[in-house]
Design an enzyme around this catalytic site. Structure first.
Site, PDB file in Angstrom:
ATOM      1  N   ARG A 315       0.848  -1.191   0.000  1.00 50.04           N
ATOM      2  CA  ARG A 315       0.000   0.000   0.000  1.00 50.04           C
ATOM      3  C   ARG A 315       0.881   1.238   0.000  1.00 50.04           C
ATOM      4  O   ARG A 315       1.875   1.306   0.743  1.00 50.04           O
ATOM      5  CB  ARG A 315      -0.902   0.027   1.253  1.00 50.04           C
ATOM      6  CG  ARG A 315      -2.115  -0.882   1.171  1.00 50.04           C
ATOM      7  CD  ARG A 315      -3.088  -0.416   0.072  1.00 50.04           C
ATOM      8  NE  ARG A 315      -4.228  -1.290  -0.099  1.00 50.04           N
ATOM      9  CZ  ARG A 315      -4.291  -2.311  -0.964  1.00 50.04           C
ATOM     10  NH1 ARG A 315      -3.253  -2.603  -1.727  1.00 50.04           N
ATOM     11  NH2 ARG A 315      -5.398  -3.024  -1.068  1.00 50.04           N
ATOM     12  N   GLU A 344      -4.626   7.286  -5.032  1.00 44.06           N
ATOM     13  CA  GLU A 344      -4.707   6.582  -6.311  1.00 44.06           C
ATOM     14  C   GLU A 344      -5.901   7.083  -7.109  1.00 44.06           C
ATOM     15  O   GLU A 344      -7.013   7.118  -6.567  1.00 44.06           O
ATOM     16  CB  GLU A 344      -4.797   5.078  -6.069  1.00 44.06           C
ATOM     17  CG  GLU A 344      -3.494   4.526  -5.488  1.00 44.06           C
ATOM     18  CD  GLU A 344      -3.460   3.008  -5.377  1.00 44.06           C
ATOM     19  OE1 GLU A 344      -4.453   2.352  -5.723  1.00 44.06           O
ATOM     20  OE2 GLU A 344      -2.421   2.487  -4.949  1.00 44.06           O
ATOM     21  N   HIS A 363      -1.237   0.099  -9.844  1.00 39.31           N
ATOM     22  CA  HIS A 363      -1.874  -0.874  -8.943  1.00 39.31           C
ATOM     23  C   HIS A 363      -2.317  -2.122  -9.721  1.00 39.31           C
ATOM     24  O   HIS A 363      -3.502  -2.465  -9.767  1.00 39.31           O
ATOM     25  CB  HIS A 363      -3.068  -0.237  -8.216  1.00 39.31           C
ATOM     26  CG  HIS A 363      -3.423  -0.951  -6.937  1.00 39.31           C
ATOM     27  ND1 HIS A 363      -3.956  -0.314  -5.855  1.00 39.31           N
ATOM     28  CD2 HIS A 363      -3.324  -2.263  -6.576  1.00 39.31           C
ATOM     29  CE1 HIS A 363      -4.174  -1.178  -4.881  1.00 39.31           C
ATOM     30  NE2 HIS A 363      -3.801  -2.374  -5.306  1.00 39.31           N
TER      31      HIS A 363
END
Ligand SMILES: NC(=O)c1ccc[n+]([C@@H]2O[C@H](COP(=O)([O-])OP(=O)(O)OC[C@H]3O[C@@H](n4cnc5c(N)ncnc54)[C@H](O)[C@@H]3O)[C@@H](O)[C@H]2O)c1
Ligand SMILES: O=C(O)[C@H](O)COP(=O)(O)O
Length: 627
Positions: A315, A344, A363
């Site tokens: 993360r 994000e 991601h």
């Protein structure tokens, strides 16, 4: 589905999506009476112990409170009573196999890229929500759900985008899909490690821009280098395994990982500082929690080897991104490869993303076809199963109770909830219910009796009739704490057959007045006791009076002078007003002195009828209770 497993853990959910349990005794939807509107009635068959919800709504008037008609959100009752399919909102792309599983039993609304406002608007008509990492499931979402949302399914591992505290407070279960993307994430970590070390992304971009820069993109070798795996869980251990295959020396830091698991992979567990200071490469695999937030910061980088390289597929928030930019600029950190970011997507002009020493992916850790299909199936099964009252091994915010315990305690679940409901109705308003003691008589050893489920049901039984809270296993402890309700439990060993887990259960409420004095024990507590007989909950004691009343329908408790004709007199009053008596039980302490009559009635007697009972000269006190 998982319902047939005997080893998986289980949790109790918010209301079920169907009105009845199947004849399959492994179907556990009877437990949902724990969360449905308070007056749902249960009919039961002693033979197979299958229980069926037969009636959805009614009002309860108890403990001198006003009538409360309680449901869990506006439209839940409609769903239950009409037997319509539940609605599941899928707010991010989910694999087709999972969607098709969902469509078999629910209306599926795939609405991607909803704004937070639109999500809040939609959620009040949804029974479940399935998200990936891109949807923020905030407190506002649970508030906007208006009690209807029962399950949030996270199609993946990280649940940092779900407000777990709010979910728990609202009694909403959160499940995730923790295993299906492990390998994909580990493979992506290794891909980033190798790509970073050999400047693959930079060289590719340079060549596409017409350059041929062989000297500029000389890389570093992996073999013989030390890799520190920070977080030795599912992904971390898979990364470690693969890195060892590349000839790296792997160490790991994880304060909670068992040493033998690390040893089995040939990895040494070390302290945080040791890992940071000896590694050539550091790969991050811990969850984002308050403890891990920005754990990689200026101080951490200062402790690292000069020229260390960092990979993050966990993360973004575990790294202080400004500190990383500083460390990259100074050369302390030679390179970084990042799949995840604090925000994000990160801003287009993010210094980190634009940094020439940084390799980035948007991601993508879980984004393989295989992982996405796997995750979709895993979460679809968990969510549908949860809505149906089946077992789930992936509950994030509910205490896990093993399936075999649930199935054995099923009749006691009903008993405890009803005892709680009865006990609280015996309280005369005023001082508030603060202290409850539950005494279990059992022939089992202390380690062989898991009472968490029963405690939750007592909490439910006590709280729901006197407040507008909705209680289930997810939020029982939270609600009890919030209401200042202290529940203590005691186990008393009895010499009976240990075949049955519990012989009797006594519920005592302290420091209150009672509207039915006979329910008070010498010490001043209201006390009632019950047992399960042939699978059916029975009331067996009120105060110190023994009775035997099956806990179904409504109950009149009546104390009178122990003399002939009392049953007839009270029975006549009820009969004349068309109130059907389904049982009567009389208990007394001393012959011809005082007796208690427990009368089960199908209908709720009107005030006039109750008044007439009170006017019978030998009747000293009475109370009408709804079960
Ligand atoms: N990039 C992606 O697409 C992707 C895919 C899957 C998982 N992830 C993320 O990877 C992380 C790990 O996933 P997992 O499935 O291995 O989870 P996991 O729960 O199996 O492993 C996490 C490990 O971190 C350890 N840990 C907790 N606090 C720690 C601390 N302060 N220091 C060191 N270790 C600590 C835990 O003990 C546990 O062993 C999660 O953050 C998850 O969200 C990302
Ligand atoms: O925690 C996870 O499972 C990963 O970060 C994957 O997230 P995603 O489902 O949004 O790709």
């Amino acid at each position: 589905m998982a319902a047939s497993s005997s080893t998986k853990p289980i949790f109790i959910l918010p209301p079920p999506i169907t009105t009845s349990s199947s004849s399959n005794s492994k179907q556990l939807s009877f437990l949902y009476n724990t969360t449905t509107p308070i007056s749902i009635k249960l009919s039961h068959s002693c033979k197979n112990r299958a229980l069926t919800i037969t009636n959805a709504t009614k009002t309860v008037d108890s403990a001198q409170t006003s009538s409360v008609s309680k449901t869990r959100g506006g439209s839940y009752d409609d769903t239950v009573s009409s037997g319509t399919k539940p609605t599941i909102l899928v707010s991010e792309k989910l694999g087709e196999a999972g969607l098709s599983l969902l469509r078999d039993s629910a209306n599926v609304d795939c609405s991607y890229d909803l704004s937070p406002e639109d999500l809040c608007k939609k959620i009040s008509s949804c029974d479940a929500l399935i998200v990936r990492s891109g949807t923020k499931v905030t407190r506002q979402v649970f508030e906007a759900a208006n009690g209807r949302l029962k399950v949030v399914g996270r199609a993946g591992v990280g649940i940092d985008n779900v407000d777990l505290q709010a979910a728990t407070e609202f009694g909403c279960l959160v499940v995730n899909a923790p295993t299906a993307n492990t390998v994909a994430a580990a493979e992506h970590g290794i891909a980033l490690l190798a790509a970073m070390a050999r400047n693959v992304a930079q060289a590719d971009a340079s060549m596409k821009a017409g350059q041929w820069q062989r000297n500029r993109y000389v890389g570093v070798s992996l073999v013989g280098k030390t890799l520190a795996v920070m977080g030795f869980g599912k992904v971390g251990s898979e990364v470690a395994r693969r890195a060892k295959g590349l000839g790296m020396h792997v160490i790991a830091h994880d304060p909670y990982a068992p040493a033998d698991r690390a040893r089995a992979v040939g990895v040494e567990l070390v302290s945080f500082d040791q890992a940071i200071s000896t590694a050539d490469f550091i790969s991050l695999h811990m969850p984002l929690t308050p403890t891990t937030k920005k754990v990689f910061n200026d101080d951490t980088f200062a402790k690292a080897k000069n020229g260390v390289r960092i990979i993050n597929v966990a993360r973004g928030g575990v790294i202080d991104e400004d500190a990383l930019v500083r460390a990259l600029d100074s050369g302390k950190v030679a390179q970084a490869a990042l799949d995840v970011f604090t925000e994000e997507p990160p801003s287009k002009d993010s210094k980190l993303v634009q940094h020439e020493k940084v390799t980035v992916t948007p991601h993508l850790g879980a984004s393989t076809k295989e992982a996405q299909e796997g995750v979709a199936i895993e979460i679809a099964e968990a969510v549908v199963g949860a809505l149906n009252g089946e077992l789930s091994a992936t509950a994030v915010n509910a205490p896990m109770v093993p399936a075999e315990v649930i199935s054995e305690l099923a009749p006691y679940v009903l008993l405890t909830e009803k005892l709680g409901r009865l006990a609280v109705q015996l309280v005369a308003g005023g001082r508030g219910v603060k202290s409850v003691k539950v005494v279990y008589e059992s022939a089992r050893g202390p380690d062989d009796l898991d009472t968490r489920l029963l405690r939750a049901m007592i909490t439910k039984g006590i709280i729901e009739p006197i407040s507008d809270s909705f209680v289930n296993l997810v939020n029982a402890d939270f609600i009890a704490k919030q209401k200042g309700l202290r529940i203590s439990e005691e186990r008393v060993a009895v010499e009976k057959t240990p075949e049955y887990p519990i012989h009797s259960i006594r519920v005592q409420i302290s420091e209150v007045d009672s509207k039915f004095g006979s329910a008070i024990l010498e010490g001043g507590d209201i006390s009632i006791e019950g047992r399960v007989k042939y699978g059916v909950p029975h009331l067996t004691k009120v105060g110190s009076f023994s009775v035997d009343a099956s806990l179904e329908g409504n109950l009149i408790l009546c104390r009178q002078v122990d003399q002939p004709g009392m049953i007839g007199q009270v029975g006549n009053i009820l009969g004349e007003r068309n109130v059907n008596v389904n049982f009567m039980s009389v208990g007394r302490t001393v012959r011809r002195k005082q007796a208690i009559m427990a009368i089960g009635v199908d209908e709720e007697p009107c005030q006039e009828t109750l008044k007439k009972i009170g006017e019978v000269p030998a009747v000293e006190e009475f109370v009408f209770l709804e079960l």
